[in-house]
Design an enzyme around this catalytic site. Structure first.
Site, PDB file in Angstrom:
ATOM      1  N   HIS A 161      32.829  -3.932 -17.656  1.00 33.32           N
ATOM      2  CA  HIS A 161      33.076  -4.668 -18.906  1.00 33.32           C
ATOM      3  C   HIS A 161      32.657  -6.126 -18.726  1.00 33.32           C
ATOM      4  O   HIS A 161      32.987  -6.759 -17.728  1.00 33.32           O
ATOM      5  CB  HIS A 161      34.562  -4.564 -19.258  1.00 33.32           C
ATOM      6  CG  HIS A 161      34.970  -5.466 -20.374  1.00 33.32           C
ATOM      7  ND1 HIS A 161      34.278  -5.531 -21.562  1.00 33.32           N
ATOM      8  CD2 HIS A 161      35.998  -6.356 -20.483  1.00 33.32           C
ATOM      9  CE1 HIS A 161      34.860  -6.411 -22.356  1.00 33.32           C
ATOM     10  NE2 HIS A 161      35.902  -6.929 -21.720  1.00 33.32           N
ATOM     11  N   CYS A 204      39.196  -3.647 -25.269  1.00 31.45           N
ATOM     12  CA  CYS A 204      37.905  -3.727 -24.556  1.00 31.45           C
ATOM     13  C   CYS A 204      37.527  -2.410 -23.888  1.00 31.45           C
ATOM     14  O   CYS A 204      36.373  -2.215 -23.512  1.00 31.45           O
ATOM     15  CB  CYS A 204      37.921  -4.844 -23.525  1.00 31.45           C
ATOM     16  SG  CYS A 204      38.278  -6.449 -24.214  1.00 31.45           S
ATOM     17  N   ASN A 244      32.080 -12.222 -24.224  1.00 28.11           N
ATOM     18  CA  ASN A 244      32.891 -10.999 -24.159  1.00 28.11           C
ATOM     19  C   ASN A 244      32.945 -10.384 -25.553  1.00 28.11           C
ATOM     20  O   ASN A 244      33.552 -10.953 -26.460  1.00 28.11           O
ATOM     21  CB  ASN A 244      34.297 -11.352 -23.668  1.00 28.11           C
ATOM     22  CG  ASN A 244      35.214 -10.131 -23.560  1.00 28.11           C
ATOM     23  OD1 ASN A 244      34.872  -9.047 -24.017  1.00 28.11           O
ATOM     24  ND2 ASN A 244      36.372 -10.333 -22.968  1.00 28.11           N
TER      25      ASN A 244
HETATM   26  N1  ACO Z   1      37.140 -26.152 -21.553  1.00 30.66           N
HETATM   27  C1  ACO Z   1      37.664 -27.091 -20.739  1.00 30.66           C
HETATM   28  N2  ACO Z   1      38.871 -26.960 -20.156  1.00 30.66           N
HETATM   29  C2  ACO Z   1      39.555 -25.832 -20.428  1.00 30.66           C
HETATM   30  C3  ACO Z   1      39.069 -24.831 -21.276  1.00 30.66           C
HETATM   31  C4  ACO Z   1      37.808 -25.038 -21.850  1.00 30.66           C
HETATM   32  N3  ACO Z   1      37.240 -24.129 -22.682  1.00 30.66           N
HETATM   33  N4  ACO Z   1      39.966 -23.838 -21.354  1.00 30.66           N
HETATM   34  C5  ACO Z   1      40.997 -24.194 -20.579  1.00 30.66           C
HETATM   35  N5  ACO Z   1      40.761 -25.394 -20.022  1.00 30.66           N
HETATM   36  C6  ACO Z   1      41.600 -26.168 -19.126  1.00 30.66           C
HETATM   37  C7  ACO Z   1      43.027 -25.736 -19.160  1.00 30.66           C
HETATM   38  O1  ACO Z   1      43.697 -26.343 -20.238  1.00 30.66           O
HETATM   39  C8  ACO Z   1      43.518 -26.229 -17.825  1.00 30.66           C
HETATM   40  O2  ACO Z   1      43.782 -27.609 -17.939  1.00 30.66           O
HETATM   41  P1  ACO Z   1      45.116 -28.236 -17.304  1.00 30.66           P
HETATM   42  O3  ACO Z   1      45.006 -27.948 -15.820  1.00 30.66           O
HETATM   43  O4  ACO Z   1      45.002 -29.679 -17.649  1.00 30.66           O
HETATM   44  O5  ACO Z   1      46.251 -27.521 -17.948  1.00 30.66           O
HETATM   45  C9  ACO Z   1      42.307 -26.089 -16.920  1.00 30.66           C
HETATM   46  O6  ACO Z   1      41.187 -25.934 -17.792  1.00 30.66           O
HETATM   47  C10 ACO Z   1      42.372 -24.911 -15.984  1.00 30.66           C
HETATM   48  O7  ACO Z   1      42.694 -23.771 -16.698  1.00 30.66           O
HETATM   49  P2  ACO Z   1      42.934 -22.426 -15.954  1.00 30.66           P
HETATM   50  O8  ACO Z   1      43.530 -21.502 -16.917  1.00 30.66           O
HETATM   51  O9  ACO Z   1      43.614 -22.657 -14.657  1.00 30.66           O
HETATM   52  O10 ACO Z   1      41.440 -21.980 -15.626  1.00 30.66           O
HETATM   53  P3  ACO Z   1      41.002 -20.689 -14.904  1.00 30.66           P
HETATM   54  O11 ACO Z   1      40.237 -21.053 -13.704  1.00 30.66           O
HETATM   55  O12 ACO Z   1      42.095 -19.688 -14.757  1.00 30.66           O
HETATM   56  O13 ACO Z   1      39.977 -20.090 -15.946  1.00 30.66           O
HETATM   57  C11 ACO Z   1      39.818 -18.330 -17.596  1.00 30.66           C
HETATM   58  C12 ACO Z   1      40.416 -19.691 -17.249  1.00 30.66           C
HETATM   59  C13 ACO Z   1      38.311 -18.484 -17.638  1.00 30.66           C
HETATM   60  C14 ACO Z   1      40.301 -17.868 -18.946  1.00 30.66           C
HETATM   61  C15 ACO Z   1      40.243 -17.354 -16.489  1.00 30.66           C
HETATM   62  O14 ACO Z   1      41.633 -17.324 -16.344  1.00 30.66           O
HETATM   63  C16 ACO Z   1      39.758 -15.987 -16.735  1.00 30.66           C
HETATM   64  O15 ACO Z   1      38.587 -15.705 -16.595  1.00 30.66           O
HETATM   65  N6  ACO Z   1      40.636 -15.052 -17.082  1.00 30.66           N
HETATM   66  C17 ACO Z   1      40.252 -13.732 -17.437  1.00 30.66           C
HETATM   67  C18 ACO Z   1      40.457 -13.639 -18.837  1.00 30.66           C
HETATM   68  C19 ACO Z   1      39.324 -13.016 -19.583  1.00 30.66           C
HETATM   69  O16 ACO Z   1      38.203 -12.880 -19.162  1.00 30.66           O
HETATM   70  N7  ACO Z   1      39.697 -12.653 -20.763  1.00 30.66           N
HETATM   71  C20 ACO Z   1      38.815 -12.059 -21.655  1.00 30.66           C
HETATM   72  C21 ACO Z   1      39.563 -11.134 -22.493  1.00 30.66           C
HETATM   73  S1  ACO Z   1      40.283  -9.914 -21.565  1.00 30.66           S
HETATM   74  C22 ACO Z   1      39.212  -8.737 -21.291  1.00 30.66           C
HETATM   75  O17 ACO Z   1      38.168  -8.690 -21.849  1.00 30.66           O
HETATM   76  C23 ACO Z   1      39.606  -7.755 -20.307  1.00 30.66           C
END
Ligand code: ACO
Length: 325
Positions: free
Chosen positions: A252, A115, A282
């Site tokens: 980003h 990225c 993204n």
């Molecule tokens: N829809 C519904 N539920 C979902 C989904 C979805 N698409 N994806 C995950 N869940 C569930 C999980 O399974 C989990 O369920 P559980 O508690 O029963 O196990 C629950 O939602 C909570 O998941 P978390 O991982 O705790 O959610 P979080 O609040 O951390 O959000 C996210 C997840 C959005 C990925 C967050 O961690 C994040 O923004 N991380 C940054 C990662 C990112 O942006 N990556 C992009 C690539 S990296 C880059 O570009 C730099």
């Protein structure tokens, strides 16, 4: 003291026509618009249907060249930030040069910094311009991430999109002050100890497949805010400008909560932060040039505006660019 600056003289972007909304995704995996919107800020993303990374790059580049009032024969370097090349080798940049009819003999290459790819590519091109090795560069960030997304994995498939953005930069003499137009400072970083926090599960010398995006979301989230803030702060310091002087922050476009987290670290008001993640998702290395081009094209970002760009991605890699348009 007089110096050479790389000035942005053209910009372009291209999004494949097919739009995938959160409601569309909710028919593919167990998810819903409410979860995706509140956790990520994403409402829709574009996905390619057969167009390759080179195909969409050419479209963005044609717009950037038209905008700059140049043709491909005026370009001395093509550099592409991407993690989704058409082939393992040659580079997407070489393919674009061939398709567009670039001058034979000119350098072309891709940068693999996930990225952060566009920020890395722009930094390399800027350095080559300032060294006097080239005068005009076409710098592209382009991805067809839909090819490496596991469409059955709700943890990742809701996050990503396809697209391409490009800028044309050209050498111009500046006074060596922060009032100059062009790139004022750049910074690049990486930390390979975080290799396994965000990666694509395939590779030529491992699985011999392309693989799928794998991510420790919480780890990435924590690191991203600090990294984007570090890079932003460094380029402002190197460029000799304060937060108050900056017109636009362009982090980003990974996730609205990461974007706002960076903004809050500097006490920046939301109306100074460029956000396109809602309709692009993204798009990795394409996210910054896409957002920049869209904002310039709409007139939101204007000539003379001071922009802080920051990126962070797999590796981890991160970096920043301070540019006056
Ligand atoms: N829809 C519904 N539920 C979902 C989904 C979805 N698409 N994806 C995950 N869940 C569930 C999980 O399974 C989990 O369920 P559980 O508690 O029963 O196990 C629950 O939602 C909570 O998941 P978390 O991982 O705790 O959610 P979080 O609040 O951390 O959000 C996210 C997840 C959005 C990925 C967050 O961690 C994040 O923004 N991380 C940054 C990662 C990112 O942006 N990556 C992009 C690539 S990296 C880059 O570009 C730099």
């Amino acid at each position: 003291m007089k110096c050479i600056r790389s000035e942005i003289i053209g910009w372009g972007h291209y999004l494949p026509p097919k739009v995938l909304t959160n409601d569309d995704l909710s028919k593919m995996v167990d998810t819903n618009d409410e979860w995706i919107s509140t956790r990520t800020g994403i409402k829709s993303r574009h996905v390619s249907e057969g167009q390759t990374t080179a195909d969409i790059s050419v479209k963005a580049s044609e717009m950037a060249l038209k905008n700059a009032g140049l043709t491909i024969s005026d370009i001395d370097l093509i550099v592409v930030g991407t993690l989704t090349p058409d082939n393992t080798t040659p580079s997407v940049a070489a393919k674009i040069g061939g398709v567009m009819g670039a001058r034979p003999g000119m350098p072309t290459f891709d940068v693999a910094a996930a990225c952060s790819g566009f920020v890395y590519a722009l930094t390399v091109a800027d350095n080559m311009i300032r060294l006097g090795q080239i005068k005009t560069a076409l710098v592209i960030g382009a991805e067809t991430l839909s090819n490496i997304v596991d469409w059955t994995d709700r943890n990742t498939c809701v996050l990503f999109g396809d697209g391409a953005g490009a800028v044309v930069i050209r050498a111009k003499e500046g006074d060596g002050t922060s009032q100059d137009t062009g790139i004022l400072s750049t910074r690049l970083y990486s930390d390979g100890s975080q290799y396994n926090s965000l990666y694509v599960s395939g590779g030529v010398s491992t699985t011999k497949t392309a693989g799928f995006v794998v991510m420790n979301g919480k780890e990435v989230f924590k690191f991203a805010v600090g990294a984007l803030a570090e890079a932003s702060e460094a380029v402002m310091k190197d460029g000799g400008v304060s937060v108050d002087e900056v017109d636009w922050f362009l982090p980003h476009q990974a996730n609205i909560r990461i974007i706002e987290g960076v903004g809050h670290k500097f006490g920046i008001s939301d109306d100074k932060i460029i956000v396109t993640v809602d309709h692009h998702g993204n798009t990795s290395a394409a996210s910054i040039p896409l957002a920049l081009s869209e904002s310039l094209e709409s007139g939101k970002v204007k000539k003379g505006d001071l922009v802080v760009i920051s990126a962070m991605g797999a590796g981890f890699t991160w970096g920043g660019v301070l540019v006056r348009i």
